[in-house]
Design a protein around this motif. Structure first.
Motif, PDB file in Angstrom:
ATOM      1  N   ASP A 213       0.775  -1.239   0.143  1.00  0.00           N
ATOM      2  CA  ASP A 213      -0.092  -0.106  -0.158  1.00  0.00           C
ATOM      3  C   ASP A 213       1.019   1.226   0.069  1.00  0.00           C
ATOM      4  O   ASP A 213       0.633   2.131  -0.943  1.00  0.00           O
ATOM      5  CB  ASP A 213      -0.887   0.156   1.191  1.00  0.00           C
ATOM      6  CG  ASP A 213      -1.972  -1.299   1.101  1.00  0.00           C
ATOM      7  OD1 ASP A 213      -2.273  -1.464   0.196  1.00  0.00           O
ATOM      8  OD2 ASP A 213      -2.338  -1.703   2.198  1.00  0.00           O
ATOM      9  N   LEU A 214       1.934   1.371   0.866  1.00  0.00           N
ATOM     10  CA  LEU A 214       2.719   2.308   0.844  1.00  0.00           C
ATOM     11  C   LEU A 214       3.389   2.660  -0.390  1.00  0.00           C
ATOM     12  O   LEU A 214       3.689   3.674  -0.692  1.00  0.00           O
ATOM     13  CB  LEU A 214       3.875   2.433   2.075  1.00  0.00           C
ATOM     14  CG  LEU A 214       3.270   2.385   3.536  1.00  0.00           C
ATOM     15  CD1 LEU A 214       4.323   1.969   4.275  1.00  0.00           C
ATOM     16  CD2 LEU A 214       2.870   3.867   3.745  1.00  0.00           C
ATOM     17  N   HIS A 215       4.091   1.652  -1.006  1.00  0.00           N
ATOM     18  CA  HIS A 215       4.678   1.559  -2.235  1.00  0.00           C
ATOM     19  C   HIS A 215       3.906   2.163  -3.520  1.00  0.00           C
ATOM     20  O   HIS A 215       4.037   3.131  -4.311  1.00  0.00           O
ATOM     21  CB  HIS A 215       5.093   0.211  -2.755  1.00  0.00           C
ATOM     22  CG  HIS A 215       5.996   0.368  -4.012  1.00  0.00           C
ATOM     23  ND1 HIS A 215       7.283   0.824  -3.982  1.00  0.00           N
ATOM     24  CD2 HIS A 215       5.476  -0.628  -5.147  1.00  0.00           C
ATOM     25  CE1 HIS A 215       7.397   0.819  -5.325  1.00  0.00           C
ATOM     26  NE2 HIS A 215       6.456   0.171  -6.151  1.00  0.00           N
ATOM     27  N   VAL A 216       2.559   1.817  -3.304  1.00  0.00           N
ATOM     28  CA  VAL A 216       1.414   2.362  -4.425  1.00  0.00           C
ATOM     29  C   VAL A 216       1.315   3.946  -4.040  1.00  0.00           C
ATOM     30  O   VAL A 216       0.850   4.403  -4.856  1.00  0.00           O
ATOM     31  CB  VAL A 216       0.058   1.498  -4.261  1.00  0.00           C
ATOM     32  CG1 VAL A 216      -0.960   2.001  -5.183  1.00  0.00           C
ATOM     33  CG2 VAL A 216       0.430   0.100  -4.731  1.00  0.00           C
ATOM     34  N   LEU A 217       1.140   4.178  -2.875  1.00  0.00           N
ATOM     35  CA  LEU A 217       0.832   5.449  -2.345  1.00  0.00           C
ATOM     36  C   LEU A 217       1.879   6.377  -2.949  1.00  0.00           C
ATOM     37  O   LEU A 217       1.691   7.486  -3.478  1.00  0.00           O
ATOM     38  CB  LEU A 217       0.923   5.604  -0.781  1.00  0.00           C
ATOM     39  CG  LEU A 217      -0.465   5.515  -0.086  1.00  0.00           C
ATOM     40  CD1 LEU A 217      -0.413   5.544   1.228  1.00  0.00           C
ATOM     41  CD2 LEU A 217      -1.497   6.498  -0.649  1.00  0.00           C
ATOM     42  N   ASN A 218       3.001   6.126  -2.649  1.00  0.00           N
ATOM     43  CA  ASN A 218       4.281   6.703  -3.475  1.00  0.00           C
ATOM     44  C   ASN A 218       4.378   6.779  -4.885  1.00  0.00           C
ATOM     45  O   ASN A 218       4.507   8.029  -5.275  1.00  0.00           O
ATOM     46  CB  ASN A 218       5.691   6.185  -3.026  1.00  0.00           C
ATOM     47  CG  ASN A 218       5.869   6.196  -1.287  1.00  0.00           C
ATOM     48  OD1 ASN A 218       5.625   7.348  -0.827  1.00  0.00           O
ATOM     49  ND2 ASN A 218       6.627   5.132  -0.963  1.00  0.00           N
ATOM     50  N   ILE A 219       3.836   5.671  -5.519  1.00  0.00           N
ATOM     51  CA  ILE A 219       3.587   5.774  -6.899  1.00  0.00           C
ATOM     52  C   ILE A 219       2.685   7.071  -7.278  1.00  0.00           C
ATOM     53  O   ILE A 219       2.755   7.720  -8.144  1.00  0.00           O
ATOM     54  CB  ILE A 219       3.334   4.434  -7.559  1.00  0.00           C
ATOM     55  CG1 ILE A 219       4.504   3.552  -7.431  1.00  0.00           C
ATOM     56  CG2 ILE A 219       2.951   4.759  -9.049  1.00  0.00           C
ATOM     57  CD1 ILE A 219       4.300   2.180  -7.682  1.00  0.00           C
ATOM     58  N   LEU A 220       1.327   6.709  -6.484  1.00  0.00           N
ATOM     59  CA  LEU A 220       0.361   7.782  -6.804  1.00  0.00           C
ATOM     60  C   LEU A 220       0.707   9.153  -6.627  1.00  0.00           C
ATOM     61  O   LEU A 220       0.356  10.079  -7.500  1.00  0.00           O
ATOM     62  CB  LEU A 220      -0.794   7.247  -5.808  1.00  0.00           C
ATOM     63  CG  LEU A 220      -1.909   8.247  -6.108  1.00  0.00           C
ATOM     64  CD1 LEU A 220      -2.765   8.107  -7.340  1.00  0.00           C
ATOM     65  CD2 LEU A 220      -3.103   7.882  -4.852  1.00  0.00           C
ATOM     66  N   PHE A 221       1.562   9.441  -5.514  1.00  0.00           N
ATOM     67  CA  PHE A 221       1.944  10.870  -5.369  1.00  0.00           C
ATOM     68  C   PHE A 221       2.884  11.409  -6.264  1.00  0.00           C
ATOM     69  O   PHE A 221       3.039  12.514  -6.744  1.00  0.00           O
ATOM     70  CB  PHE A 221       2.569  10.873  -4.106  1.00  0.00           C
ATOM     71  CG  PHE A 221       1.611  10.695  -2.789  1.00  0.00           C
ATOM     72  CD1 PHE A 221       0.245  11.190  -2.728  1.00  0.00           C
ATOM     73  CD2 PHE A 221       1.842   9.978  -1.760  1.00  0.00           C
ATOM     74  CE1 PHE A 221      -0.578  11.095  -1.764  1.00  0.00           C
ATOM     75  CE2 PHE A 221       1.066   9.658  -0.763  1.00  0.00           C
ATOM     76  CZ  PHE A 221      -0.292  10.293  -0.688  1.00  0.00           C
ATOM     77  N   SER A 222       3.721  10.497  -6.983  1.00  0.00           N
ATOM     78  CA  SER A 222       4.865  10.609  -8.156  1.00  0.00           C
ATOM     79  C   SER A 222       3.861  10.948  -9.368  1.00  0.00           C
ATOM     80  O   SER A 222       4.183  12.014 -10.002  1.00  0.00           O
ATOM     81  CB  SER A 222       5.603   9.460  -8.201  1.00  0.00           C
ATOM     82  OG  SER A 222       6.222   9.362  -7.246  1.00  0.00           O
ATOM     83  N   TRP A 223       2.770  10.297  -9.579  1.00  0.00           N
ATOM     84  CA  TRP A 223       2.108  10.549 -10.660  1.00  0.00           C
ATOM     85  C   TRP A 223       1.492  11.837 -10.563  1.00  0.00           C
ATOM     86  O   TRP A 223       0.997  12.473 -11.543  1.00  0.00           O
ATOM     87  CB  TRP A 223       1.136   9.390 -10.705  1.00  0.00           C
ATOM     88  CG  TRP A 223       1.371   8.220 -11.527  1.00  0.00           C
ATOM     89  CD1 TRP A 223       2.577   8.250 -12.285  1.00  0.00           C
ATOM     90  CD2 TRP A 223       0.920   6.891 -11.448  1.00  0.00           C
ATOM     91  NE1 TRP A 223       2.787   6.598 -12.633  1.00  0.00           N
ATOM     92  CE2 TRP A 223       1.765   5.956 -12.202  1.00  0.00           C
ATOM     93  CE3 TRP A 223      -0.127   6.288 -10.775  1.00  0.00           C
ATOM     94  CZ2 TRP A 223       1.431   4.531 -12.276  1.00  0.00           C
ATOM     95  CZ3 TRP A 223      -0.637   4.884 -10.669  1.00  0.00           C
ATOM     96  CH2 TRP A 223       0.142   4.048 -11.773  1.00  0.00           C
ATOM     97  N   ILE A 224       0.839  12.018  -9.102  1.00  0.00           N
ATOM     98  CA  ILE A 224       0.055  13.395  -9.104  1.00  0.00           C
ATOM     99  C   ILE A 224       1.110  14.636  -9.505  1.00  0.00           C
ATOM    100  O   ILE A 224       0.392  15.499 -10.090  1.00  0.00           O
ATOM    101  CB  ILE A 224      -0.288  13.560  -7.654  1.00  0.00           C
ATOM    102  CG1 ILE A 224      -1.453  12.406  -7.371  1.00  0.00           C
ATOM    103  CG2 ILE A 224      -1.078  14.750  -7.233  1.00  0.00           C
ATOM    104  CD1 ILE A 224      -1.550  12.249  -5.977  1.00  0.00           C
ATOM    105  N   GLY A 225       2.174  14.497  -9.057  1.00  0.00           N
ATOM    106  CA  GLY A 225       3.164  15.603  -9.185  1.00  0.00           C
ATOM    107  C   GLY A 225       3.322  15.683 -10.863  1.00  0.00           C
ATOM    108  O   GLY A 225       3.482  16.939 -11.502  1.00  0.00           O
TER     109      GLY A 225
END
Length: 389
Positions: free
Chosen positions: A261-273
């Motif tokens: 979940d944390l890994h996907v969260l980090n991916i998600l925040f990178s995508w948002i940027g």
């Protein structure tokens, strides 16, 4: 065994020990064969001691036992057989013990290998189930990426909050804009049932969790020594290599939050940027059509679109905003000079527009409550009058 044999020999007065072939010799050889050299020699010693005592009791010559050739050869013969049989038995026993020890080692290794294989099978089964049951299949990750591919940063922020609530069961979520000085954060959007998120967070006065976050500028979870009022998670939205926005999550089910979940969260925040950056680049390419030439003032139509987006945020997220308009005192208006005056008194998130038909200056102040309208209006009006606008 020897006690039994001696008892029988004495009770029935058999004199078996005097015979050259008797059960005592056979017993000594059998003990040597079964238990090895030491027990064979002990048995032969008992046999010899009984033979000496029996000879003495019967009035025979004890010394003759050791000087008579036949008697001595008989004793030596059985002694040699006992020793040879004992050595054979001892050697066989040692080989047997070595083989048994190796067998035990092999059993232990087999047990370890079996446990390892069972663990690997269990892990494989678990991973297969996780892969089949995972909430983050490639298709779902692709859907997350596609859902964030929107043309405007405001739409991306709204979709981000929706995804966090739906996918990660987060609640009370907000996104803040970080000033270039990194001394304060301004609220951009929030989704909460209570007013837990202030409009402005001054970092000099913020808790240690915020200060730790800006030191590492990575996804940060609340620790035991942090304050109870601190959010569960802070995450950066990086645009052009800098932390431009911060995702603040007050409530998050950490017990259900796995490493994946944390890994996907980090991916998600990178995508948002990257999505915000692409949207801003797209806006910059279109700004010559939406803004007045030579300024960052939006045309009335583009300004109205931004107000509509804020209205949607207010309806769906309870995010307040106000719109101010000022009738300028003369024509033609020098927008460049007005821009230099106005922007020095506004926040980075504020939007300025100009309506040439009515000669009005339009201000959109996101995150500002209606109760502050008059005070802000009077302050900016005083500035414009003071500057001769």
């Amino acid at each position: 065994m020897f006690a039994l044999l001696i008892g029988i020999d004495l009770f029935f007065n058999l004199g078996t020990i005097q015979n050259e072939l008797n059960l005592f010799y056979a017993a000594a050889i059998l003990f040597a064969l079964r238990y090895g050299t030491i027990f064979g020699l002990i048995s032969f010693g008992i046999l010899l001691l009984y033979k000496v005592l029996y000879t003495g009791l019967m009035g025979g010559d004890i010394f003759l036992l050791f000087y008579d050739t036949n008697s001595l050869l008989t004793l030596f013969y059985y002694f040699a057989i006992t020793v040879i049989v004992g050595l054979f038995s001892t050697s066989f026993r040692e080989r047997y013990e070595i083989s048994q020890f190796r067998n035990e080692e092999l059993k232990d290794e087999n047990t370890y290998l079996k446990e390892t294989v069972d663990l690997l099978n269990t892990s494989q089964t678990t991973l297969r189930q996780k892969l089949l049951q995972s909430e983050y299949s490639l298709n779902q990750l692709y859907e997350l990426a596609v859902s964030l591919d929107l043309p405007h940063p405001e739409l991306i922020r709204s979709e981000t909050i929706r995804l966090l609530k739906k996918t990660f069961l987060a609640s009370d979520v907000a996104i803040y804009h970080v000033d270039r000085s990194q001394k304060s954060m301004r609220l951009l959007i929030r989704q909460t049932e209570t007013k837990e998120f202030p409009q402005t967070i001054f970092l000099d006065e913020a808790s240690s969790m915020f200060k730790r976050f800006f030191q590492v500028q990575e996804t940060t979870l609340r620790q035991l020594d942090d304050e109870d009022t601190d959010p569960m998670l802070l995450a950066p939205i990086v645009v052009d290599g800098q932390t431009r926005e911060v995702v603040v999550i007050k409530r998050l089910p950490l017990r259900k939050l796995t490493t994946d979940d944390l890994h996907v969260l980090n991916i998600l925040f990178s995508w948002i940027g990257t999505r915000v950056q692409n949207a801003e680049n797209l806006i910059r390419k279109e700004q010559h059509e939406k803004m007045h030439k030579g300024t960052s003032f939006y045309k009335k139509e583009a300004f109205t679109e931004l107000v509509a987006i804020q209205e949607q945020k207010k309806l769906h997220h309870g995010q307040p905003y106000i719109v101010l308009d000022y009738a300028l005192g003369y024509e033609p208006v020098s927008l460049e000079s007005i821009e230099a005056i106005v922007h020095s008194y506004l926040r980075e998130i504020d939007v300025v527009g100009y309506d040439p038909e009515d000669n009005k200056l339009l201000l959109l102040l996101p995150g500002t409550s209606e109760e502050h309208r008059q005070r802000i209006y009077d302050r900016i009006e005083g500035i414009l009058i003071q500057k001769g606008v």
